[in-house]
Design a protein around this motif. Structure first.
Motif, PDB file in Angstrom:
ATOM      1  N   ILE A  78      50.240  46.388  24.256  1.00 46.99           N
ATOM      2  CA  ILE A  78      50.363  47.386  25.317  1.00 46.99           C
ATOM      3  C   ILE A  78      50.629  48.759  24.715  1.00 46.99           C
ATOM      4  O   ILE A  78      50.029  49.762  25.110  1.00 46.99           O
ATOM      5  CB  ILE A  78      51.484  46.994  26.296  1.00 46.99           C
ATOM      6  CG1 ILE A  78      51.094  45.721  27.049  1.00 46.99           C
ATOM      7  CG2 ILE A  78      51.741  48.119  27.285  1.00 46.99           C
ATOM      8  CD1 ILE A  78      52.183  45.159  27.920  1.00 46.99           C
ATOM      9  N   ALA A  79      51.529  48.807  23.728  1.00 46.29           N
ATOM     10  CA  ALA A  79      51.849  50.097  23.101  1.00 46.29           C
ATOM     11  C   ALA A  79      50.618  50.681  22.421  1.00 46.29           C
ATOM     12  O   ALA A  79      50.343  51.879  22.511  1.00 46.29           O
ATOM     13  CB  ALA A  79      52.991  49.923  22.103  1.00 46.29           C
ATOM     14  N   ALA A  80      49.847  49.817  21.742  1.00 50.05           N
ATOM     15  CA  ALA A  80      48.649  50.309  21.050  1.00 50.05           C
ATOM     16  C   ALA A  80      47.639  50.859  22.054  1.00 50.05           C
ATOM     17  O   ALA A  80      47.048  51.924  21.855  1.00 50.05           O
ATOM     18  CB  ALA A  80      48.037  49.190  20.221  1.00 50.05           C
ATOM     19  N   ALA A  81      47.458  50.132  23.164  1.00 49.56           N
ATOM     20  CA  ALA A  81      46.524  50.608  24.188  1.00 49.56           C
ATOM     21  C   ALA A  81      47.008  51.931  24.764  1.00 49.56           C
ATOM     22  O   ALA A  81      46.215  52.859  24.979  1.00 49.56           O
ATOM     23  CB  ALA A  81      46.393  49.561  25.294  1.00 49.56           C
ATOM     24  N   GLY A  82      48.322  52.029  24.984  1.00 52.55           N
ATOM     25  CA  GLY A  82      48.874  53.276  25.519  1.00 52.55           C
ATOM     26  C   GLY A  82      48.622  54.438  24.576  1.00 52.55           C
ATOM     27  O   GLY A  82      48.251  55.531  25.004  1.00 52.55           O
ATOM     28  N   SER A  83      48.777  54.186  23.277  1.00 50.26           N
ATOM     29  CA  SER A  83      48.601  55.288  22.338  1.00 50.26           C
ATOM     30  C   SER A  83      47.141  55.730  22.285  1.00 50.26           C
ATOM     31  O   SER A  83      46.851  56.886  22.005  1.00 50.26           O
ATOM     32  CB  SER A  83      49.076  54.874  20.953  1.00 50.26           C
ATOM     33  OG  SER A  83      48.067  54.136  20.305  1.00 50.26           O
ATOM     34  N   LEU A  84      46.223  54.804  22.570  1.00 52.87           N
ATOM     35  CA  LEU A  84      44.794  55.174  22.551  1.00 52.87           C
ATOM     36  C   LEU A  84      44.452  56.172  23.648  1.00 52.87           C
ATOM     37  O   LEU A  84      43.605  57.041  23.468  1.00 52.87           O
ATOM     38  CB  LEU A  84      43.939  53.931  22.731  1.00 52.87           C
ATOM     39  CG  LEU A  84      43.463  53.247  21.463  1.00 52.87           C
ATOM     40  CD1 LEU A  84      42.613  52.050  21.811  1.00 52.87           C
ATOM     41  CD2 LEU A  84      42.676  54.215  20.594  1.00 52.87           C
ATOM     42  N   THR A  85      45.135  56.040  24.800  1.00 55.32           N
ATOM     43  CA  THR A  85      44.764  56.910  25.918  1.00 55.32           C
ATOM     44  C   THR A  85      45.115  58.364  25.634  1.00 55.32           C
ATOM     45  O   THR A  85      44.591  59.260  26.279  1.00 55.32           O
ATOM     46  CB  THR A  85      45.509  56.489  27.193  1.00 55.32           C
ATOM     47  OG1 THR A  85      46.902  56.552  26.922  1.00 55.32           O
ATOM     48  CG2 THR A  85      45.132  55.100  27.621  1.00 55.32           C
ATOM     49  N   LEU A  86      46.040  58.595  24.685  1.00 53.03           N
ATOM     50  CA  LEU A  86      46.429  59.972  24.409  1.00 53.03           C
ATOM     51  C   LEU A  86      45.412  60.672  23.516  1.00 53.03           C
ATOM     52  O   LEU A  86      45.411  61.892  23.404  1.00 53.03           O
ATOM     53  CB  LEU A  86      47.786  60.014  23.701  1.00 53.03           C
ATOM     54  CG  LEU A  86      48.886  59.150  24.263  1.00 53.03           C
ATOM     55  CD1 LEU A  86      50.135  59.295  23.421  1.00 53.03           C
ATOM     56  CD2 LEU A  86      49.168  59.550  25.696  1.00 53.03           C
ATOM     57  N   ALA A  87      44.577  59.884  22.836  1.00 55.31           N
ATOM     58  CA  ALA A  87      43.739  60.462  21.796  1.00 55.31           C
ATOM     59  C   ALA A  87      42.666  61.424  22.310  1.00 55.31           C
ATOM     60  O   ALA A  87      42.506  62.499  21.750  1.00 55.31           O
ATOM     61  CB  ALA A  87      43.126  59.346  20.966  1.00 55.31           C
ATOM     62  N   PRO A  88      41.906  61.076  23.355  1.00 54.55           N
ATOM     63  CA  PRO A  88      40.782  61.948  23.720  1.00 54.55           C
ATOM     64  C   PRO A  88      41.204  63.380  24.017  1.00 54.55           C
ATOM     65  O   PRO A  88      40.545  64.325  23.596  1.00 54.55           O
ATOM     66  CB  PRO A  88      40.204  61.285  24.972  1.00 54.55           C
ATOM     67  CG  PRO A  88      40.624  59.875  24.883  1.00 54.55           C
ATOM     68  CD  PRO A  88      41.951  59.885  24.215  1.00 54.55           C
ATOM     69  N   ALA A  89      42.338  63.568  24.706  1.00 53.93           N
ATOM     70  CA  ALA A  89      42.738  64.922  25.065  1.00 53.93           C
ATOM     71  C   ALA A  89      42.960  65.762  23.818  1.00 53.93           C
ATOM     72  O   ALA A  89      42.733  66.956  23.816  1.00 53.93           O
ATOM     73  CB  ALA A  89      44.018  64.884  25.895  1.00 53.93           C
ATOM     74  N   PHE A  90      43.404  65.121  22.761  1.00 51.34           N
ATOM     75  CA  PHE A  90      43.756  65.880  21.572  1.00 51.34           C
ATOM     76  C   PHE A  90      42.597  65.988  20.599  1.00 51.34           C
ATOM     77  O   PHE A  90      42.240  67.068  20.143  1.00 51.34           O
ATOM     78  CB  PHE A  90      44.942  65.200  20.885  1.00 51.34           C
ATOM     79  CG  PHE A  90      45.455  65.975  19.721  1.00 51.34           C
ATOM     80  CD1 PHE A  90      46.378  66.975  19.913  1.00 51.34           C
ATOM     81  CD2 PHE A  90      44.990  65.720  18.439  1.00 51.34           C
ATOM     82  CE1 PHE A  90      46.842  67.707  18.843  1.00 51.34           C
ATOM     83  CE2 PHE A  90      45.448  66.460  17.372  1.00 51.34           C
ATOM     84  CZ  PHE A  90      46.380  67.447  17.566  1.00 51.34           C
ATOM     85  N   LEU A  91      42.013  64.836  20.266  1.00 54.03           N
ATOM     86  CA  LEU A  91      40.959  64.829  19.241  1.00 54.03           C
ATOM     87  C   LEU A  91      39.610  65.217  19.820  1.00 54.03           C
ATOM     88  O   LEU A  91      38.701  65.569  19.081  1.00 54.03           O
ATOM     89  CB  LEU A  91      40.871  63.448  18.599  1.00 54.03           C
ATOM     90  CG  LEU A  91      42.080  63.044  17.758  1.00 54.03           C
ATOM     91  CD1 LEU A  91      42.009  61.579  17.413  1.00 54.03           C
ATOM     92  CD2 LEU A  91      42.149  63.882  16.502  1.00 54.03           C
ATOM     93  N   GLY A  92      39.495  65.091  21.143  1.00 52.86           N
ATOM     94  CA  GLY A  92      38.198  65.368  21.753  1.00 52.86           C
ATOM     95  C   GLY A  92      37.997  66.847  21.990  1.00 52.86           C
ATOM     96  O   GLY A  92      37.632  67.605  21.114  1.00 52.86           O
ATOM     97  N   GLY A  93      38.291  67.281  23.189  1.00 49.95           N
ATOM     98  CA  GLY A  93      38.024  68.672  23.512  1.00 49.95           C
ATOM     99  C   GLY A  93      36.665  68.783  24.147  1.00 49.95           C
ATOM    100  O   GLY A  93      35.934  67.788  24.276  1.00 49.95           O
TER     101      GLY A  93
END
Lengths: 487, 496
Positions: A78-93
């Motif tokens: 669950i923690a790993a899945a949660g951390s994945l959701t934060l990635a697009p906002a930061f690494l994406g753009g």
């Protein structure tokens, strides 16, 4: 015996990772968003799979599944899945999407951690550990064009490889004295030789040092602030929350299980690690001006407190205290939620093109972005351990176990360190709520996904409402701890 | 009516109010603020009305804990949701429910982030009531500490110039005291095998352990009360807090320390209390004299009242640790009276501050000539603070002194000296602010009390006089519990 069904959650993650890697390879960077979402979903699916299944030891004594491991694995996924959701906002753009490799690497690192948790043999433990590490090295250096990211990756690689070598050396000694690599071999050897051979003790000390580096317990914490600061923000979030679950729960398995007869050796070591981590994490954090570094010291202090739970021994039974382990299992989710949430709020903000890192940048956040500020404040109060928020429950049970084991000084140091650490959590809240924004409005919210918002909302609700219905986590942790420690 | 969860209703009604405020739809700024105030006041008002049922339904002749609510919370950990009030805590609950709506009305002056301000006050009310009615140690601690978050925000967000310093000091100081209490709670719960406070009251802890436990609790309650020399956070917090914050802080939060001393130090660790009583009495006497003397030197009205609060709290601890029934009765009455009087005094300072934007005594003078109504109200409050017979202040201080006399004549003599000093302080404050000729332009421009402000003072004045003229209404309810408690302590004293 080979019964592949025992490793069903691991297989799920592995197969999904390979499939997503292929999709990424064929579709290119366009597929990044899709791959990331699919990875999060498959991690959650693996968590569902991990809930079921039977307990036992498989793969020739290499791999164990029981309720304790199930609890920890579900938490980890669950923690790993949660951390994945934060990635697009930061690494994406807007211009470039997120690279598909990111999610795949997270999944592979998570897979390594799952193998660690289920390890029932030193070899299996080491293989899982290295799989995790390889994933984390690349993730830390993920922003190749950023100097700091590469530097952090290199630093992490050097120190982690060093610690792996130390641990491996220790393991070789344990193997030499036990005559086998299985956890059971060590247990058997200790049962036959109540007097510990000196070589075995040396090996054990080396293994402990390796673990201490992995969980960033002081005085083996040096890499933590630098790596946390240099790594891309979502990676820092992942690093701060998820590997801690695996390493700490594995430490409990090893110390509470095969090595319990050697408690006279590891207990003093663990006490030193706990006290040093709590003291250093609390005091050094007060000086930090960078939120990522501050959270690194917060991680060190929290790990120190969790170690207190593992130090506690049950005077009646002689083994590791059930209450202490239960406390650690309550502390872990509470800590992970708060840490992921804090990084989630930071990932939702930017200063022009740059991410928000300095503490002062949060000035006036409560007025420009009231909801983000509220989420952050709730999580920080929880980390400070103020009731009625969830963080208090973690501290409560861990320190209660310490008092029960008559480790008075440790409990006192624990509560005093939490007061000192409250100083820096409060400072962040002060900056968000009390300080007025000076100069132009720099901090803006970046567009974020529903999943990202959902994770933030869930994190805040979890810490605020935990008090109303704490039974699921507390009972689950109790069952897991009892199954693990009581025959 | 027996099974109706009245306490839970009173406690969690304000929480519903907080949720309602959080869910308030966005709209026109001004309209929304008005609506938020209305909602908050409605919830606080209903809570107060509901809490009024407590003294009527409470069976004073039987005494003991009533309105008991018990439910499994974390059964395997032995933690229960266990609540109840006795004659001692009942009045504190009412004090909380009474002062919260009054603080809210005075908080209408807060323009910035008014909705959050109201929510913080409601949250504070939840924690206060919960703390006074908790009968499970875990629950007690959760509420005791939970007070910190809303109060920290109230001081820090809506406070004066040095609010950041004051808020941080308030939080860390009290947090430090409380965590030591937490360790003591661990030890007690493990030793007694239960976190039920009623069970712990009858548990005899080994003497040596009791000493350490007592000291840990003392760390927490002495800071909260505050007892000299642990009082330094109080003047800062009071001066920087907005009026509504000061009202709750002085009116209710300080009583948490006194309540803790009675409920835990005295009831659970009586032998250690008897042992440390001389120490606490000495500190109380210092607080009484020192508080009044320092108050004399203050140039800021709020700071002056804050220091006189330190002196008043000295009577509370003096009464509690005199170990006599009179002293305990007196401590309770001083706490209730101080809750009303100091709350009203801070409201009074708020009235002055809103008009002149100053609290400096030197910048006022001759206020009586421009604000006759306010001057008469403040006169009554001053006299009550001084302890004039006929006001609530007299009853409590008199009984506390009586208790001190029974214990040690010298202590009573010092306390009497403190009363004179306190009178000098308050009367001189009154003279400087209200008497003389109004010369300064800003004083001349001060309009008299508005109806809204008058409505704030009236119930408080009424209660102050009631308590002064007919204290039996209040003592009747707590009599049986206080008697019981005093007997158990005296019994110990004889043994010693």
């Amino acid at each position: 015996m080979i019964n592949i069904l025992f490793a069903l959650p691991e297989m799920t993650v592995a197969c999904a990772a390979i499939a997503l890697l292929l999709i990424g390879a064929f579709r290119g960077e366009k597929a990044g968003g899709l791959v990331t979402s699919a990875a999060a979903v498959s991690l959650l699916a693996a968590a569902l799979v991990a809930l079921g299944g039977e307990s036992g030891v498989a793969f020739f004594g290499m791999f164990a599944v029981d309720d304790y491991r199930r609890f920890v694995k579900v938490l980890l996924l669950i923690a790993a899945a949660g951390s994945l959701t934060l990635a697009p906002a930061f690494l994406g753009g807007e211009k470039k999407g997120i690279k598909p490799e990111y999610a795949v690497l997270v999944m592979l690192a998570t897979l390594g951690m799952m193998l660690m948790i289920s390890a029932h043999d030193w070899m299996a433990l080491y293989v899982g550990l290295e799989l995790q590490n390889l994933g984390l090295y690349v993730l830390t250096a993920f922003q190749r064009e950023e100097k700091r990211s590469s530097e952090a990756g290199l630093k992490y690689f050097m120190l982690s490889a060093f610690s792996s070598a130390i641990m491996l050396f220790g393991l070789s000694l344990l193997y030499g004295f036990a005559g086998g690599t299985g956890f059971d071999d060590v247990g058997k050897m200790l049962a036959q030789n109540p007097a510990l051979p000196i070589g075995f003790v040396v090996g054990l000390v080396f293994v402990m040092a390796g673990f201490a580096l992995k969980i960033s317990a002081a005085p083996f914490h040096m890499w933590t602030p630098d790596v946390y600061e240099g790594a891309p923000l979502p990676v820092t979030a992942f690093l701060a929350a998820v590997p801690k679950i695996a390493a700490l729960s594995l430490l409990a398995v090893v110390l509470g299980g095969p090595l319990i007869a050697a408690a006279s050796v590891w207990q003093p070591i663990l006490i030193v690690l706990a006290v040093a981590s709590m003291a250093l994490g609390s005091f050094a954090g007060l000086l930090q001006k960078n939120i990522k570094r501050l959270m690194a010291y917060s991680a060190i202090a929290n790990v120190g407190t969790m170690l207190v739970g593992l130090v506690a021994l049950d005077p009646a039974r002689g083994g590791m205290s059930v209450l202490g382990l239960q406390g650690v299992l309550i502390y872990l989710p509470v800590y992970c939620v708060a840490t992921l949430g804090v990084f989630g709020v930071m990932a939702a903000l930017c200063q022009g093109d740059a991410p928000v890192e300095s503490t002062e940048a949060l000035a006036g956040l409560s007025q420009t972005h009231p909801w983000l500020a509220f989420v952050m404040a709730a999580l920080l109060f929880s980390l400070a351990g103020v009731p009625p928020l969830a963080g208090f429950f973690g501290k409560y049970f861990v320190l209660l176990a310490a008092v029960k084991a008559e480790l008075w000084p440790l409990a006192l140091i624990g509560v005093l360190a939490s007061v000192v650490a409250a100083g820096y959590y409060l400072r962040l809240i002060k900056i968000m709520y009390f300080d007025k924004k000076e100069g132009e409005a720099l901090v803006l919210a970046v567009p974020r996904s529903y999943a990202h918002n959902g994770v933030l909302a869930l994190a805040a609700l979890f810490v605020v409402l935990f008090v109303l219905w704490p039974a699921p986590v507390i009972e689950g942790a109790r069952l897991a701890a009892e199954r693990m420690l009581l025959p | 009516m027996n099974n109706f969860p009245l306490l839970s209703l009173i406690t969690f009604l304000p929480l519903v109010g907080v949720m309602a405020l959080a869910l308030l739809p966005r709209g026109q700024e001004e309209k929304q603020v008005k609506l938020a105030r209305l909602i908050a006041l409605a919830f606080a008002g209903v809570t107060f009305v509901a809490s009024l049922a407590l003294p009527f339904l409470y069976d004073a002749t039987a005494g003991g804990f009533q309105f008991i609510e018990k439910a499994a919370w974390m059964p395997t950990m032995g933690l229960e949701y266990h609540r109840g009030v006795d004659g001692i805590s009942l009045w504190f609950v009412l004090l909380s429910t009474l002062l919260t709506p009054l603080a809210m009305v005075s908080g209408f002056a807060v323009k910035e982030r008014a909705r959050s301000f109201m929510a913080a006050l409601l949250l504070l009310e939840v924690m206060m009531i919960g703390m006074f009615t908790a009968l499970d140690f875990f629950l007690f601690y959760v509420f005791f500490e939970g007070v910190l978050i809303p109060m920290f925000l109230i001081i820090g967000v809506w406070g004066g110039e040095r609010r950041v310093y004051a808020a941080m000091k308030f939080f860390l100081y009290t947090f430090l005291g409380s965590v030591l209490m937490l360790v003591a709670i661990f030890a007690m719960v493990i030793k007694a095998g239960s976190s039920d406070m009623t069970a712990l009251m009858g548990f005899a802890f080994p003497k040596e352990m009791a000493v350490w436990l007592w000291l840990a609790f003392f760390a927490s309650f002495a800071v909260k009360t505050p007892l000299w020399p642990f009082h330094t956070w109080l003047p800062d917090a009071h001066v920087q807090a907005p009026t509504a914050g000061s009202v709750i802080l002085a009116g209710v939060l300080l009583k948490m320390g006194g309540y803790g001393f009675i409920r835990i130090s005295l009831q659970m660790l009586p032998s250690a209390s008897a042992m440390f009583a001389p120490l606490v009495v000495a500190l109380s006497l210092i607080a009484i004299v020192y508080g009044s003397l320092v108050a004399l030197a203050q140039t800021d009205m709020k700071k002056l009242i804050a220091y006189s609060s330190v002196a008043h709290m000295g009577y509370v601890t003096l009464g509690i640790f005199s170990g006599t029934r009179e002293g305990l009765d007196g401590a309770m009455m001083v706490m209730l009276s101080h809750g009303l009087v100091s709350a009203a005094l801070f409201l009074g300072v708020g009235v002055v501050y809103e008009r002149t934007h100053t609290r400096a005594i030197a910048r006022l003078g001759g206020v009586a000539s421009v604000m006759p109504r306010f001057a008469s109200v403040f006169m009554v409050l001053t006299l009550a603070a001084v302890g004039l017979p006929g006001t609530s202040g007299f009853v409590g201080e008199f009984m506390a002194m009586q208790g001190a006399w029974l214990m040690d004549h010298r202590a009573a003599a010092v306390a009497a000296l403190g009363i004179v000093l306190g009178a000098v302080t308050m009367l001189w404050l009154y003279a400087r602010v209200f008497f003389g000729v109004a010369e300064k332009a800003e004083v001349k421009a001060m309009p008299d009390l508005t109806w809204r402000e008058a409505a704030l003072f009236l119930p408080l004045l009424f209660l102050i006089l009631w308590m002064g003229l007919y204290p039996t209404t209040f003592t009747r309810v707590m009599d049986s519990d206080v008697k019981h408690l005093a007997l158990s302590i005296q019994h110990l004293g004889e043994e010693k």
